[in-house]
Design a protein around this motif. Structure first.
Motif, PDB file in Angstrom:
ATOM      1  N   LEU A   1       0.214 -18.488  -0.152  1.00 24.38           N
ATOM      2  CA  LEU A   1      -1.206 -18.301  -0.423  1.00 24.38           C
ATOM      3  C   LEU A   1      -1.382 -17.253  -1.516  1.00 24.38           C
ATOM      4  O   LEU A   1      -0.834 -16.149  -1.420  1.00 24.38           O
ATOM      5  CB  LEU A   1      -1.951 -17.837   0.834  1.00 24.38           C
ATOM      6  N   VAL A   2      -2.139 -17.598  -2.534  1.00 29.59           N
ATOM      7  CA  VAL A   2      -2.484 -16.639  -3.577  1.00 29.59           C
ATOM      8  C   VAL A   2      -3.854 -16.058  -3.244  1.00 29.59           C
ATOM      9  O   VAL A   2      -4.825 -16.802  -3.065  1.00 29.59           O
ATOM     10  CB  VAL A   2      -2.496 -17.293  -4.972  1.00 29.59           C
ATOM     11  N   ARG A   3      -3.900 -14.754  -3.160  1.00 29.86           N
ATOM     12  CA  ARG A   3      -5.127 -14.053  -2.809  1.00 29.86           C
ATOM     13  C   ARG A   3      -5.730 -13.420  -4.059  1.00 29.86           C
ATOM     14  O   ARG A   3      -5.026 -12.776  -4.836  1.00 29.86           O
ATOM     15  CB  ARG A   3      -4.842 -12.958  -1.779  1.00 29.86           C
ATOM     16  N   TYR A   4      -7.022 -13.591  -4.237  1.00 29.49           N
ATOM     17  CA  TYR A   4      -7.743 -12.984  -5.351  1.00 29.49           C
ATOM     18  C   TYR A   4      -8.411 -11.715  -4.816  1.00 29.49           C
ATOM     19  O   TYR A   4      -9.290 -11.784  -3.957  1.00 29.49           O
ATOM     20  CB  TYR A   4      -8.794 -13.944  -5.895  1.00 29.49           C
ATOM     21  N   ARG A   5      -8.020 -10.573  -5.351  1.00 31.37           N
ATOM     22  CA  ARG A   5      -8.501  -9.307  -4.815  1.00 31.37           C
ATOM     23  C   ARG A   5      -9.250  -8.522  -5.883  1.00 31.37           C
ATOM     24  O   ARG A   5      -8.813  -8.435  -7.033  1.00 31.37           O
ATOM     25  CB  ARG A   5      -7.336  -8.490  -4.272  1.00 31.37           C
ATOM     26  N   SER A   6     -10.389  -7.950  -5.488  1.00 27.72           N
ATOM     27  CA  SER A   6     -11.186  -7.161  -6.416  1.00 27.72           C
ATOM     28  C   SER A   6     -12.004  -6.138  -5.645  1.00 27.72           C
ATOM     29  O   SER A   6     -12.280  -6.309  -4.448  1.00 27.72           O
ATOM     30  CB  SER A   6     -12.125  -8.058  -7.234  1.00 27.72           C
ATOM     31  N   SER A   7     -12.372  -5.073  -6.333  1.00 33.31           N
ATOM     32  CA  SER A   7     -13.185  -4.031  -5.719  1.00 33.31           C
ATOM     33  C   SER A   7     -13.839  -3.204  -6.828  1.00 33.31           C
ATOM     34  O   SER A   7     -13.259  -3.006  -7.898  1.00 33.31           O
ATOM     35  CB  SER A   7     -12.329  -3.121  -4.830  1.00 33.31           C
ATOM     36  N   LEU A   8     -15.041  -2.726  -6.555  1.00 38.97           N
ATOM     37  CA  LEU A   8     -15.705  -1.821  -7.494  1.00 38.97           C
ATOM     38  C   LEU A   8     -15.269  -0.386  -7.270  1.00 38.97           C
ATOM     39  O   LEU A   8     -15.175   0.406  -8.209  1.00 38.97           O
ATOM     40  CB  LEU A   8     -17.228  -1.938  -7.342  1.00 38.97           C
ATOM     41  N   PHE A   9     -15.003  -0.045  -6.002  1.00 37.05           N
ATOM     42  CA  PHE A   9     -14.539   1.307  -5.702  1.00 37.05           C
ATOM     43  C   PHE A   9     -13.540   1.265  -4.549  1.00 37.05           C
ATOM     44  O   PHE A   9     -13.902   0.889  -3.447  1.00 37.05           O
ATOM     45  CB  PHE A   9     -15.720   2.220  -5.326  1.00 37.05           C
ATOM     46  N   PRO A  10     -12.278   1.615  -4.811  1.00 37.28           N
ATOM     47  CA  PRO A  10     -11.736   1.897  -6.141  1.00 37.28           C
ATOM     48  C   PRO A  10     -11.667   0.620  -6.981  1.00 37.28           C
ATOM     49  O   PRO A  10     -11.505  -0.464  -6.423  1.00 37.28           O
ATOM     50  CB  PRO A  10     -10.341   2.439  -5.832  1.00 37.28           C
ATOM     51  N   PRO A  11     -11.802   0.740  -8.306  1.00 32.85           N
ATOM     52  CA  PRO A  11     -11.851  -0.462  -9.154  1.00 32.85           C
ATOM     53  C   PRO A  11     -10.487  -1.130  -9.315  1.00 32.85           C
ATOM     54  O   PRO A  11      -9.508  -0.485  -9.670  1.00 32.85           O
ATOM     55  CB  PRO A  11     -12.353   0.090 -10.500  1.00 32.85           C
ATOM     56  N   TYR A  12     -10.408  -2.403  -8.982  1.00 31.67           N
ATOM     57  CA  TYR A  12      -9.199  -3.180  -9.235  1.00 31.67           C
ATOM     58  C   TYR A  12      -9.533  -4.673  -9.217  1.00 31.67           C
ATOM     59  O   TYR A  12     -10.523  -5.099  -8.622  1.00 31.67           O
ATOM     60  CB  TYR A  12      -8.084  -2.872  -8.228  1.00 31.67           C
TER      61      TYR A  12
ATOM     62  N   GLN B   1     -16.318  -3.356   8.698  1.00 31.94           N
ATOM     63  CA  GLN B   1     -16.594  -1.918   8.759  1.00 31.94           C
ATOM     64  C   GLN B   1     -15.318  -1.129   9.043  1.00 31.94           C
ATOM     65  O   GLN B   1     -15.077  -0.081   8.444  1.00 31.94           O
ATOM     66  CB  GLN B   1     -17.640  -1.629   9.835  1.00 31.94           C
ATOM     67  N   HIS B   2     -14.503  -1.644   9.935  1.00 30.60           N
ATOM     68  CA  HIS B   2     -13.272  -0.959  10.327  1.00 30.60           C
ATOM     69  C   HIS B   2     -12.298  -0.850   9.154  1.00 30.60           C
ATOM     70  O   HIS B   2     -11.549   0.130   9.041  1.00 30.60           O
ATOM     71  CB  HIS B   2     -12.615  -1.729  11.478  1.00 30.60           C
ATOM     72  N   ASN B   3     -12.304  -1.858   8.283  1.00 34.21           N
ATOM     73  CA  ASN B   3     -11.348  -1.903   7.184  1.00 34.21           C
ATOM     74  C   ASN B   3     -11.963  -1.562   5.828  1.00 34.21           C
ATOM     75  O   ASN B   3     -11.309  -1.704   4.796  1.00 34.21           O
ATOM     76  CB  ASN B   3     -10.714  -3.293   7.104  1.00 34.21           C
ATOM     77  N   ARG B   4     -13.194  -1.085   5.826  1.00 35.64           N
ATOM     78  CA  ARG B   4     -13.912  -0.821   4.572  1.00 35.64           C
ATOM     79  C   ARG B   4     -13.199   0.187   3.691  1.00 35.64           C
ATOM     80  O   ARG B   4     -13.147   0.050   2.473  1.00 35.64           O
ATOM     81  CB  ARG B   4     -15.323  -0.313   4.899  1.00 35.64           C
ATOM     82  N   LEU B   5     -12.636   1.218   4.273  1.00 36.31           N
ATOM     83  CA  LEU B   5     -11.964   2.277   3.513  1.00 36.31           C
ATOM     84  C   LEU B   5     -10.451   2.092   3.479  1.00 36.31           C
ATOM     85  O   LEU B   5      -9.705   3.038   3.233  1.00 36.31           O
ATOM     86  CB  LEU B   5     -12.313   3.641   4.106  1.00 36.31           C
ATOM     87  N   LYS B   6     -10.002   0.853   3.760  1.00 37.92           N
ATOM     88  CA  LYS B   6      -8.574   0.557   3.717  1.00 37.92           C
ATOM     89  C   LYS B   6      -8.325  -0.515   2.658  1.00 37.92           C
ATOM     90  O   LYS B   6      -8.225  -1.699   2.960  1.00 37.92           O
ATOM     91  CB  LYS B   6      -8.089   0.057   5.086  1.00 37.92           C
ATOM     92  N   PRO B   7      -8.250  -0.102   1.378  1.00 30.27           N
ATOM     93  CA  PRO B   7      -8.143  -1.097   0.298  1.00 30.27           C
ATOM     94  C   PRO B   7      -6.892  -1.958   0.371  1.00 30.27           C
ATOM     95  O   PRO B   7      -6.857  -3.057  -0.162  1.00 30.27           O
ATOM     96  CB  PRO B   7      -8.136  -0.232  -0.970  1.00 30.27           C
ATOM     97  N   LYS B   8      -5.843  -1.483   1.052  1.00 31.01           N
ATOM     98  CA  LYS B   8      -4.623  -2.280   1.171  1.00 31.01           C
ATOM     99  C   LYS B   8      -4.767  -3.399   2.200  1.00 31.01           C
ATOM    100  O   LYS B   8      -3.968  -4.329   2.208  1.00 31.01           O
ATOM    101  CB  LYS B   8      -3.447  -1.380   1.555  1.00 31.01           C
ATOM    102  N   ARG B   9      -5.755  -3.282   3.056  1.00 28.93           N
ATOM    103  CA  ARG B   9      -5.927  -4.264   4.119  1.00 28.93           C
ATOM    104  C   ARG B   9      -6.787  -5.410   3.627  1.00 28.93           C
ATOM    105  O   ARG B   9      -7.966  -5.242   3.322  1.00 28.93           O
ATOM    106  CB  ARG B   9      -6.568  -3.595   5.339  1.00 28.93           C
TER     107      ARG B   9
END
Length: 327
Positions: A61-72, A192-200
């Motif tokens: 499975l190829v996962r598309y990951r993005s975030s504004l904070f932290p930006p990636y 909510q539980h994983n909001r601050l866990k960018p690796k998850r």
């Protein structure tokens, strides 16, 4: 080895007949579930004989990951387990696995930051072949509870059993997600539980809807007098149970131990349903101090050392990481 061809499928209508379904993580069912999930792209890799027999299959499975904070913004590929192999090709499974992985890496590597292979059945499976393809191993923790030789109650301490019984007496219950309101509460707590866990990585809601409808998955909510205090997602495959995702409101409802009750129900329910083991996915790196690992072990599980294999498609970074994680 007889003449074999390697094929990669991304369109459900092109999947060949005769695919093996016994392992959920490499099944057509999981392929279709991922296909319907935004920001997930499944690749079914097969080794086929000249007469159309599926000698081996591997789902990535190829996962598309993005975030504004932290930006990636990036893509990465995950493979869980070594795939499924026809009985006549079991002895060649490591070589067939390497053939499929090499073809997959060549196809998607240019547009994918890294590939990850996890949850292999044995620590040394295809070790030589993975090294030859410039994958590097990272030591990892695995934990599973045996459910067939002793009851879950026999594996936990009296203190833990007392804590669980006290929480139940106070009114804590765990049951399946059945309604749309339950599903929304499940997703809200999980995110909510994983909001601050960018690796998850938490897939789109459609993934969990599909899991809820599947015979191989189940979603649970832990409640305390109407308050949602815990949730879990479990997958069943080949007489084994896998705790895939879990979340809890540990601080707000600390007095009823929501994490303990959520994990305990997963163990107890899997035992009641007759599964042989329950595996806890993503326990993490084998740091000397790992609070989540110690918490899971408090339920009487067995720790095992394993490898996760990685390949970064940026050559110099992969070389540097290979040197850093050398044995």
């Amino acid at each position: 080895m007889s003449e074999l061809t390697i094929n990669i499928y991304t369109n459900p209508s092109h999947l060949p007949k005769g695919l093996h379904e016994q392992d959920f993580f490499h099944s057509t069912q999981y392929f279709l579930l991922a296909k319907k999930t935004p920001r997930l792209k499944p690749y079914m890799v097969t080794v086929e004989t000249a007469d159309g027999v599926i000698a081996g299959q591997l789902l990535a499975l190829v996962r598309y990951r993005s975030s504004l904070f932290p930006p990636y913004l990036y893509r990465h590929c995950i493979i869980m387990g070594e795939g499924i192999y026809h009985a006549d090709f079991q002895e060649q499974s490591a070589n067939l696995f390497a053939m499929m992985l090499e073809c997959l890496t060549s196809k998607i590597g240019r547009w994918t930051l890294y590939l990850e292979v996890s949850h292999l059945s044995s620590k040394m499976f295809a070790y030589k072949q993975l090294r030859e393809q410039h994958y590097f191993p990272v030591r990892w923790n695995n934990i599973h509870n045996s459910l067939h030789s002793h009851t879950p109650e026999e594996r936990i301490s009296e203190r833990m059993q007392h804590r669980i019984n006290a929480a139940y007496e106070r009114g804590v219950i765990t049951d399946e997600v059945k309604t749309e309101e339950d599903f929304k509460a499940f997703m809200k707590l999980l995110r909510q539980h994983n909001r601050l866990k960018p690796k998850r990585y938490i897939p789109d809601n459609e993934f969990f809807r599909g899991l809820q409808r599947s015979e191989n998955g189940c979603l649970y909510l832990t409640r305390y007098h109407g308050h949602i205090i815990g949730c879990s997602a479990i997958v069943y495959s080949q007489k084994q149970a896998y705790l895939w995702y879990a979340a809890y409101r540990r601080k707000t409802f600390a007095f009823v131990h929501p994490a303990d009750l959520t994990i305990w129900h997963a163990i107890k329910d899997s035992h009641t349903k007759g599964y042989e083991h329950i595996y806890f996915l993503d326990v993490g790196l084998p740091y000397q101090k790992n609070t989540f690992r110690d918490f899971i072990l408090s339920f009487g599980g067995k720790p095992t050392s394993s490898y996760r294999w990685f390949h970064c498609t940026i050559g110099w970074i992969n070389s540097l990481l290979s040197w850093f994680y050398r044995d």
